[in-house]
Design an enzyme around this catalytic site. Sequence first.
Site, PDB file in Angstrom:
ATOM      1  CE  LYS A  28      -2.780   0.650   3.686  1.00  0.00           C
ATOM      2  NZ  LYS A  28      -2.510   1.939   4.333  1.00  0.00           N
ATOM      3  CB  SER A  29       3.785   2.303   2.033  1.00  0.00           C
ATOM      4  OG  SER A  29       3.183   2.204   3.287  1.00  0.00           O
ATOM      5  NE  ARG A  33       6.065   6.655   0.959  1.00  0.00           N
ATOM      6  CZ  ARG A  33       5.137   6.387   1.905  1.00  0.00           C
ATOM      7  NH1 ARG A  33       4.065   5.657   1.614  1.00  0.00           N
ATOM      8  NH2 ARG A  33       5.277   6.869   3.124  1.00  0.00           N
ATOM      9  N   GLY A 101      -5.631   7.515   5.312  1.00  0.00           N
ATOM     10  CA  GLY A 101      -4.778   8.477   6.003  1.00  0.00           C
ATOM     11  C   GLY A 101      -3.533   8.801   5.202  1.00  0.00           C
ATOM     12  NE  ARG A 129      -6.150   7.771  10.865  1.00  0.00           N
ATOM     13  CZ  ARG A 129      -5.409   6.991  10.081  1.00  0.00           C
ATOM     14  NH1 ARG A 129      -5.948   6.470   8.978  1.00  0.00           N
ATOM     15  NH2 ARG A 129      -4.155   6.727  10.374  1.00  0.00           N
ATOM     16  CD  GLN A 176      -0.010   8.086   7.311  1.00  0.00           C
ATOM     17  OE1 GLN A 176      -0.566   8.869   8.068  1.00  0.00           O
ATOM     18  NE2 GLN A 176      -0.592   7.001   6.839  1.00  0.00           N
ATOM     19  CG  ASP A 326       0.046  -0.150   9.368  1.00  0.00           C
ATOM     20  OD1 ASP A 326      -0.390   0.699  10.171  1.00  0.00           O
ATOM     21  OD2 ASP A 326       0.450   0.149   8.233  1.00  0.00           O
ATOM     22  NE  ARG A 357      -5.677  -0.293  12.879  1.00  0.00           N
ATOM     23  CZ  ARG A 357      -4.964  -0.119  11.776  1.00  0.00           C
ATOM     24  NH1 ARG A 357      -3.644  -0.051  11.850  1.00  0.00           N
ATOM     25  NH2 ARG A 357      -5.557  -0.032  10.607  1.00  0.00           N
ATOM     26  NE  ARG A 401      -3.038  -2.126   8.428  1.00  0.00           N
ATOM     27  CZ  ARG A 401      -2.680  -2.428   7.181  1.00  0.00           C
ATOM     28  NH1 ARG A 401      -2.769  -3.661   6.747  1.00  0.00           N
ATOM     29  NH2 ARG A 401      -2.206  -1.499   6.369  1.00  0.00           N
TER      30      ARG A 401
END
Length: 449
Positions: A28-29, A33, A101, A129, A176, A326, A357, A401
């Site tokens: 995902k990251s 990008r 996010g 958030r 982030q 995560d 979480r 998650r």
Amino acid sequence: MKATPAMKALTAAPTEALNGQARVPGDKSISHRALMFGALSLGETRVSGLLEGEDVLSTAAALKKLGAEIERGADGTWSIWGRGLGALKEPDDVLDLGNSGTSARLLSGILASHPIVSVITGDASLRKRPMGRVTVPLGQMGAQFISRSGGRLPMTVVGSDSLLPISYELPVASAQVKSAILLAGLNTAGETEVIEPVATRDHTERMLKAFGAAITIEESTKGRHIRLLGQPELRACPVEVPADPSSAAFPLVAAALLEGSEVLLPDVAMNPARTGLIVTLKEMGADIALERERDVAGEPLADLRVRGGRLRGVSVPAGRAASMIDEYPVLFVAAACAQGRSHFAGLEELRVKESDRLAVMAEGLRACGVSLTEERNSLTVEGPGKRPKGGARIATHLDHRIAMSFLVLGLAAEKPVTVDDAGPIQTSFPGFVELMGGLGAKIAQGEEA
Ligand code: S3P
């Protein structure tokens, strides 16, 4: 959250063992990008293995509204034709970033450094958030933000192409925040510096180098200094996205917990800033082997082979949190099935993820018969050394998650576990149910039979 009929419940039933091979979706990251850097470069950036989850699609949709051309080819390769650094155009509507996010924070850096006005928002989870962590440093550079109270979305960004470079020491360990500042620094004359006392995932730094930015990294007693010289010529660059270690975590933990399992997970990103879960599972006695370790497009990866067995409790220091931030929800599940006490420190960031979480996992695990103690920033879990009871219905609070972690628990519990809303799984792990089913997991739609 109250379940509505539109929500899709899933139930995981006790499963003997998992067996086989499965490639989890792209990281995902890296996917976010690749789209963003492609949109800021001149020329065509081709991306293979992009995660086609809702979060990444939110980034793609926002970049299109900002003027980038983005297309998915028939073979699944994505092409991005950027407009060049500083050339994104003002969007003619609000940018809705859904649950993501990473989109909100990283795009804030891009929007801040363009002379445009934009408004970003998201779903009920993202609107809770904190954005102050990015608007404070970006404000110091000269961008303006009008957000709801508490720095929450929706938020108006008034950007500028004449920001001032800053040197900023991160008050929270957040890739982030680091990335938002570096992205703003790209279109800012002079040297932007981010100092991180605790190393966080460095995909931004690696990819900036690959796209031709002048970036240096130096260690000092204060931590990692990342220095970026603004206004480089970014050139389009092919990206091969490896499998996401944060998604691999779910079949990995499930297989590690179920005796008789043997699962192979190919092409998983093994960036050292992402491998805290593997280190921890090994300390718990898990049998995990890294095979075919290699480097692809500047990122290390490996095939993971995991065999099921008995796990024991573990104590995870706060210093390891950033490298597995995560993965805590599913690690708590592992601890809830292990033999003996586990302790996890330095968990304050878990409270500001897609859900709180720490609170949501603690409540759900208790409902599944697990003894634990939740403190402000730590958790202690008493592992029973046998299958926990299970038999609960868990509210997922728009958190992918949380949903996947409790489904893993259902496989390893005595009684089935239901999650009220499996929809959020689409944000990061499309095909989760099918992939787990292919390995032998008993996960089906609906409430407990
Ligand atoms: C991400 C960084 C992490 C992580 C998130 C993705 C990124 O957040 O939780 O899922 O791509 O940079 P923080 O850096 O805020 O901890």
